[in-house]
Every structure is written in structure tokens, then in C-alpha cells.
Motif scaffolding. Structure first.
Motif, mmCIF file in Angstrom:
data_model
loop_
_atom_site.group_PDB
_atom_site.id
_atom_site.type_symbol
_atom_site.label_atom_id
_atom_site.label_comp_id
_atom_site.label_asym_id
_atom_site.label_seq_id
_atom_site.Cartn_x
_atom_site.Cartn_y
_atom_site.Cartn_z
ATOM 1 N N TYR A 35 0.912 -1.410 -0.061
ATOM 2 C CA TYR A 35 -0.007 0.139 0.041
ATOM 3 C C TYR A 35 0.975 1.278 -0.132
ATOM 4 O O TYR A 35 2.017 0.970 0.468
ATOM 5 C CB TYR A 35 -0.824 0.111 1.264
ATOM 6 C CG TYR A 35 -1.941 -0.950 1.434
ATOM 7 C CD1 TYR A 35 -1.701 -2.272 1.963
ATOM 8 C CD2 TYR A 35 -3.251 -0.702 1.092
ATOM 9 C CE1 TYR A 35 -2.696 -3.032 2.021
ATOM 10 C CE2 TYR A 35 -4.324 -1.545 0.991
ATOM 11 C CZ TYR A 35 -3.839 -2.878 1.554
ATOM 12 O OH TYR A 35 -4.810 -3.707 1.775
ATOM 13 N N GLN A 37 0.558 5.405 1.506
ATOM 14 C CA GLN A 37 -0.484 6.107 2.399
ATOM 15 C C GLN A 37 0.183 7.636 1.742
ATOM 16 O O GLN A 37 1.289 8.114 2.071
ATOM 17 C CB GLN A 37 -0.077 5.952 3.659
ATOM 18 C CG GLN A 37 -0.822 6.711 4.608
ATOM 19 C CD GLN A 37 -0.193 6.676 5.862
ATOM 20 O OE1 GLN A 37 0.670 6.802 6.617
ATOM 21 N NE2 GLN A 37 -1.314 6.076 6.965
ATOM 22 N N GLY A 40 -5.190 12.472 2.831
ATOM 23 C CA GLY A 40 -6.405 12.776 1.843
ATOM 24 C C GLY A 40 -6.759 11.330 1.210
ATOM 25 O O GLY A 40 -7.902 11.416 0.491
ATOM 26 N N HIS A 41 -5.928 10.453 0.966
ATOM 27 C CA HIS A 41 -6.159 9.268 0.178
ATOM 28 C C HIS A 41 -6.138 7.946 1.023
ATOM 29 O O HIS A 41 -6.706 6.876 0.454
ATOM 30 C CB HIS A 41 -5.163 9.104 -1.088
ATOM 31 C CG HIS A 41 -5.176 10.334 -1.880
ATOM 32 N ND1 HIS A 41 -6.140 10.234 -3.151
ATOM 33 C CD2 HIS A 41 -4.492 11.295 -2.043
ATOM 34 C CE1 HIS A 41 -6.213 11.492 -3.876
ATOM 35 N NE2 HIS A 41 -5.071 11.890 -3.142
ATOM 36 N N GLY A 42 -5.435 8.117 2.213
ATOM 37 C CA GLY A 42 -5.619 6.805 2.946
ATOM 38 C C GLY A 42 -4.489 5.878 2.585
ATOM 39 O O GLY A 42 -3.379 6.168 2.027
ATOM 40 N N LEU A 43 -4.832 4.583 2.618
ATOM 41 C CA LEU A 43 -3.997 3.505 2.067
ATOM 42 C C LEU A 43 -4.514 3.010 0.933
ATOM 43 O O LEU A 43 -5.756 2.361 1.022
ATOM 44 C CB LEU A 43 -3.881 2.332 3.388
ATOM 45 C CG LEU A 43 -3.289 2.612 4.460
ATOM 46 C CD1 LEU A 43 -3.611 1.605 5.728
ATOM 47 C CD2 LEU A 43 -1.734 2.544 4.322
ATOM 48 N N LEU A 45 -4.100 0.515 -2.398
ATOM 49 C CA LEU A 45 -3.580 -0.831 -2.669
ATOM 50 C C LEU A 45 -2.881 -0.617 -4.105
ATOM 51 O O LEU A 45 -3.491 -0.504 -5.133
ATOM 52 C CB LEU A 45 -4.756 -1.816 -2.814
ATOM 53 C CG LEU A 45 -4.251 -3.173 -2.956
ATOM 54 C CD1 LEU A 45 -3.390 -3.579 -1.885
ATOM 55 C CD2 LEU A 45 -5.466 -4.109 -3.218
ATOM 56 N N PHE A 90 3.622 0.710 2.816
ATOM 57 C CA PHE A 90 3.401 -0.225 3.702
ATOM 58 C C PHE A 90 3.296 -1.439 3.319
ATOM 59 O O PHE A 90 2.485 -1.455 2.158
ATOM 60 C CB PHE A 90 2.080 -0.008 4.769
ATOM 61 C CG PHE A 90 2.427 0.836 5.839
ATOM 62 C CD1 PHE A 90 1.972 2.473 5.515
ATOM 63 C CD2 PHE A 90 3.052 0.914 6.922
ATOM 64 C CE1 PHE A 90 2.081 3.409 6.484
ATOM 65 C CE2 PHE A 90 3.405 1.796 7.879
ATOM 66 C CZ PHE A 90 2.803 3.046 7.955
ATOM 67 N N PHE A 103 0.929 -5.387 9.379
ATOM 68 C CA PHE A 103 1.526 -4.366 8.697
ATOM 69 C C PHE A 103 3.085 -4.103 9.113
ATOM 70 O O PHE A 103 3.320 -4.240 10.437
ATOM 71 C CB PHE A 103 1.117 -3.007 8.856
ATOM 72 C CG PHE A 103 -0.142 -2.854 8.413
ATOM 73 C CD1 PHE A 103 -1.407 -3.003 8.742
ATOM 74 C CD2 PHE A 103 -0.146 -1.976 6.752
ATOM 75 C CE1 PHE A 103 -2.793 -2.895 7.830
ATOM 76 C CE2 PHE A 103 -1.484 -1.873 6.099
ATOM 77 C CZ PHE A 103 -2.512 -2.491 6.589
ATOM 78 N N GLY A 104 3.961 -3.805 8.295
ATOM 79 C CA GLY A 104 5.506 -3.422 8.749
ATOM 80 C C GLY A 104 5.354 -1.910 8.991
ATOM 81 O O GLY A 104 4.317 -1.257 9.272
ATOM 82 N N SER A 105 6.568 -1.480 9.150
ATOM 83 C CA SER A 105 6.701 -0.257 9.849
ATOM 84 C C SER A 105 6.805 0.844 8.952
ATOM 85 O O SER A 105 6.939 2.208 9.198
ATOM 86 C CB SER A 105 8.021 -0.414 10.561
ATOM 87 O OG SER A 105 8.139 -1.186 11.668
#
Lengths: 112, 111
Positions: A35, A37, A40-43, A45, A90, A103-105
Motif C-alpha cells: 500500500y 499512504q 487525503g487518500h489513506g492507504l 492498494l 506499507f 503491517f510493517g513499519s
């Protein structure tokens, strides 16, 4: 402890550069995801995979390739990086039941 | 395709007041599975709540949500906001493939 590890944590590249983001999971999960990030768009895919050698296209795939070499490893490739790909990336994994996503960091990428 | 809408980009509250973050979704599938993830600064997003059962309240860490398939909603609530609740909250939808996340709502709790 089961985990999703991303590398590098931070990356700076120039426009037109070649970048590979790495993700390794030790959860024995079949599914892995990439993903980006953005405020305004979030996550959103990019690509995902059901297992080694499998690749599924996500919602924002343009400019990105991905490869799942093993059950543990999922790579995101930017072959001609552009400033619009500056983002926080992410990786995540899930089991077959998809009841939770680990999730990873994150990898912060800056394309200048 | 599937989509999730979180109409509030930022919610600012005073400590002690109730929290409600809105989430609605669109899908053609009947087996919707909804999630709330919380993302603290410099950490990884982590699961807060999940549900696939219509009209059943689910709770965790003081937060609760009820999936209402009739209105395609899964709003996140808490009776009393704490300073430590300040974070980015994502609603997500899963059907037959990868989960789709909403744009996120930033919750800022002030003293």
C-alpha cells in the motif's frame, strides 16, 4: 515473534531512478500486500499476492511492479521513479482467512 | 468495485467527550467483512475492531462498532475520549480479495 519487516526505512532517489522496496514476513501468511499512504487518500492498494510467484494488480498499479519470490518475501519495484511516487509505503500480510492484517513499519520514499 | 468512505478527515475533541467516527461502504457482495485500524505516529497500523455479523456490537479497548448492512455502515464509537486516542483511524472492507481502506480520519483529542 511474527512480524513484517520492511527495508529500507527511508529512501531518497532522483527522478528516473530505480528503487526496490523489500518486505519480509515471518507470519507464515500466504497473502501479502503493498500500500501507499498519502494524506487525503489513506492507504491505497498497489499490488498484492496470494503466494510465491503470484501477483495481483491493485487499485493504483501504474509505475509499480512487484514480485513475490518466496512465501516470505515481497518486493515493490519502481523502475523509473517520479516525484508523484513520493509517499509512505506499507507492506502487510494476512492468513488465508484474512481475519487480520499485519503491517510493517513502512518505508518513506522521497523522489527528487 | 468496493469502496469505503470516511467523510471526516479530521475530528478534534476535548478529552472526556464521546467519539464517533463515520464509516460507510459500497460493495456488491453480501459477505462484507469490516475492520477498524488505528495508526499511531511512527508506528504500524494495527487492528482495533472487526466484524462480519450484521447488527452485532463488537468492542475492544473501550471502542465499539456495529455493522449495519442495511445502511452499509460501521461507525466507530467510544464513550469518553482520552488524550492517548489521538491517532489516524482507518476503516477497511474485505470481500473476496484484498482489503480496501478508507481515506482515514485523524482524531485529535485536546485537554
Amino acid at each position: 515473534e511474527a512480524a513484517v519487516t520492511q527495508s529500507p526505512r527511508n529512501k531518497v532517489t532522483v527522478t528516473g531512478g530505480n528503487v526496490t522496496l523489500s518486505c519480509r514476513q515471518t507470519n507464515s501468511h500466504n497473502y501479502m500486500y503493498w500500500y501507499r499512504q498519502d494524506t487525503g487518500h489513506g492507504l491505497r492498494l498497489i499490488h498484492y499476492s496470494y503466494g510465491a510467484g503470484n501477483l495481483q494488480i491493485g487499485d493504483v498499479p501504474d509505475g509499480y511492479k512487484a514480485t513475490r519470490t518466496t512465501q516470505e518475501d515481497f518486493f515493490l519495484l519502481l523502475e523509473l521513479a517520479s516525484p508523484s511516487q513520493t509517499s509512505l509505503y506499507f507492506c502487510a500480510s494476512s492468513d488465508v482467512g484474512c481475519s487480520d492484517y499485519t503491517f510493517g513499519s513502512g518505508t518513506r520514499l522521497l523522489v527528487i | 468495485g468496493d469502496s469505503v468512505t470516511q467523510k471526516e478527515g479530521l475530528v478534534t475533541l476535548t478529552e472526556g467527550l464521546p467519539v464517533m467516527l463515520n464509516c460507510t461502504y459500497q460493495t456488491i457482495y453480501s459477505n462484507a467483512f469490516l475492520f477498524w485500524y488505528v495508526h499511531y505516529l511512527n508506528e504500524s497500523p494495527r487492528l482495533l475492531l472487526k466484524s462480519s455479523t450484521d447488527n452485532k456490537r463488537t468492542e475492544h479497548q473501550g471502542f465499539h462498532a456495529t455493522l449495519h448492512k442495511s445502511s452499509s455502515s460501521f461507525h466507530l464509537q467510544k464513550s469518553s475520549a482520552q488524550l492517548s486516542d489521538s491517532a489516524l483511524y482507518y476503516c477497511a472492507l474485505r470481500n473476496n480479495n484484498a482489503p480496501r481502506f478508507g481515506a482515514g480520519t485523524k482524531l485529535s483529542v485536546k485537554p
